[in-house]
Scaffold this active site. Structure first.
Site, PDB file in Angstrom:
ATOM      1  N   ARG A  51       0.764  -0.530   0.418  1.00 30.54           N
ATOM      2  CA  ARG A  51       0.017   0.090  -0.036  1.00 30.54           C
ATOM      3  C   ARG A  51       0.915   1.512  -0.182  1.00 30.54           C
ATOM      4  NH1 ARG A  51      -2.773  -3.869   1.678  1.00 30.54           N
ATOM      5  NH2 ARG A  51      -0.875  -4.444   2.624  1.00 30.54           N
ATOM      6  N   THR A  52       1.689   0.685   0.948  1.00 27.89           N
ATOM      7  CA  THR A  52       2.725   2.411   0.511  1.00 27.89           C
ATOM      8  C   THR A  52       3.257   2.965  -0.127  1.00 27.89           C
ATOM      9  OG1 THR A  52       2.305   2.222   3.143  1.00 27.89           O
ATOM     10  CG2 THR A  52       4.293   3.884   2.241  1.00 27.89           C
ATOM     11  N   LYS A  80      25.073  -4.152  -2.033  1.00 27.96           N
ATOM     12  CA  LYS A  80      26.899  -4.005  -1.823  1.00 27.96           C
ATOM     13  C   LYS A  80      27.343  -3.062  -1.089  1.00 27.96           C
ATOM     14  CE  LYS A  80      26.174  -4.107  -7.437  1.00 27.96           C
ATOM     15  NZ  LYS A  80      26.394  -3.335  -8.275  1.00 27.96           N
ATOM     16  N   ARG A 101      11.417   4.058   2.611  1.00 22.02           N
ATOM     17  CA  ARG A 101      10.840   2.923   3.906  1.00 22.02           C
ATOM     18  C   ARG A 101      12.703   2.467   3.956  1.00 22.02           C
ATOM     19  NH1 ARG A 101       5.861  -0.523   4.591  1.00 22.02           N
ATOM     20  NH2 ARG A 101       5.395   1.677   5.141  1.00 22.02           N
ATOM     21  N   HIS A 129       5.337   6.357  11.050  1.00 16.81           N
ATOM     22  CA  HIS A 129       4.961   6.500   9.576  1.00 16.81           C
ATOM     23  C   HIS A 129       3.878   7.286   9.721  1.00 16.81           C
ATOM     24  CE1 HIS A 129       4.032   4.621   6.343  1.00 16.81           C
ATOM     25  NE2 HIS A 129       3.135   3.613   6.490  1.00 16.81           N
TER      26      HIS A 129
END
Length: 308
Positions: A51-52, A80, A101, A129
């Site tokens: 969703r986000t 890496k 995120r 959030h």
């Protein structure tokens, strides 16, 4: 240049302005379809999301902009060993705004320190959030017509639930808010949330373990899942995951105008028959996420007043 890392980065007045803009977008989305023409959003998702990430992408596309980025750390140079600081320095020359995120708390704040474009915290570990909080606030406002004088029940994983922490911090700034914190002992709200948000603002709150006992007094019920990915011990997760399940029978205990929210994804903490109850607002909540993110992108890019 401004970032959104913490839900309190915006004042109450600025939050209301953003929600008002989101409401205008809900009323006429087509009015905003060229506002971000030739602008690019970078989605830097070091952790899985449905969703986000997709709501950010939909928001930018709805505004006439474009999107670039990655959907997991494995598909980026983080695999890496590249640092967040170096990644955002590079991305700053590719995009106009970034949504990040990250599983580590504080990573978006560190990125903002090195970035030359606005950075949005799209969730950092079990910490914050803020964009979900704005989505929650818009849903509550559209359902109840206010963000004050309510009893808010938060149920489930209140320890690791970053959406819970952010929502408590934001709603604690409004008058007449009372919280009912419903969780097993192991998943109680962290002490820092109580000492930083509830006590300084003289917010009334009560902690309990019974959802049934809490139901009759709630104006909003915010359900959360027990998050398997935050547990170090599989046995603890299995023992706690089904502690609370909202059913149609339990809904009979609630006020006729109570609204049920959930940041999603759900597992089994809300039974499917509850979806048919008009008080179920969680899919509406998910839709509101796109409008909020459209308003936020416009605000951080200085385009909030650019309406056709």
């Amino acid at each position: 240049m401004r970032h959104l890392i913490d839900p309190l980065d915006f004042t109450v007045e600025e939050t209301q302005d953003l929600l008002s803009l989101a409401n205008r977008i809900v009323a006429d989305p087509s009015k905003y379809q060229e506002v971000c023409a030739h602008k690019k959003l970078a989605t830097l998702f070091y952790e899985p999301s449905t969703r986000t990430r997709l709501s950010f992408e939909a928001a930018m596309l709805n505004l006439g902009g474009s999107v670039l980025g990655f959907s997991s750390a494995d598909s980026s140079s983080a695999s890496k060993g590249e640092s967040v600081a170096d990644t955002i320095r590079v991305i700053s020359s590719y995009a106009d705004i970034a949504a990040m995120r990250h599983p580590k708390e504080g990573a978006p704040r560190r990125a903002a320190h090195y970035s030359s474009i606005p950075v949005i915290n799209a969730g950092d570990g079990g910490h914050q959030h803020p964009t979900q909080t704005l989505t929650d606030l818009l849903t509550i406002y559209r359902r109840k017509g206010r963000l004050s004088d309510m009893t808010i029940g938060l149920c489930g994983d209140l320890k690791f639930g970053r959406t819970v922490h952010s929502l408590i911090k934001s709603l604690s700034r409004y008058p007449g808010i009372r919280f009912v914190l419903i969780s097993p002992e192991e998943l109680r709200v962290p002490d820092y949330v109580i000492t930083e948000a509830l006590k300084p603002n003289n917010i009334e709150y009560v902690e309990m373990t019974s959802l049934e006992e809490a139901m009759p007094q709630l104006d909003i019920l915010y359900m959360t899942r027990v998050q398997r990915e935050r547990f170090f011990n599989e046995e603890d997760y299995i023992r706690l995951k089904d502690t609370y399940i909202l059913t149609a029978d339990k809904m009979k205990l609630a006020k006729p105008d109570m609204a049920v929210l959930h940041p999603l994804p759900r597992v089994n903490e809300i039974a499917l028959p509850v979806d048919d109850d008009p008080r179920a607002a969680y899919f509406e909540q998910a839709a509101n996420g796109v409008y909020v993110r459209m308003a936020l992108i416009m605000t951080l890019l200085g385009l909030a007043d650019k309406e056709v």
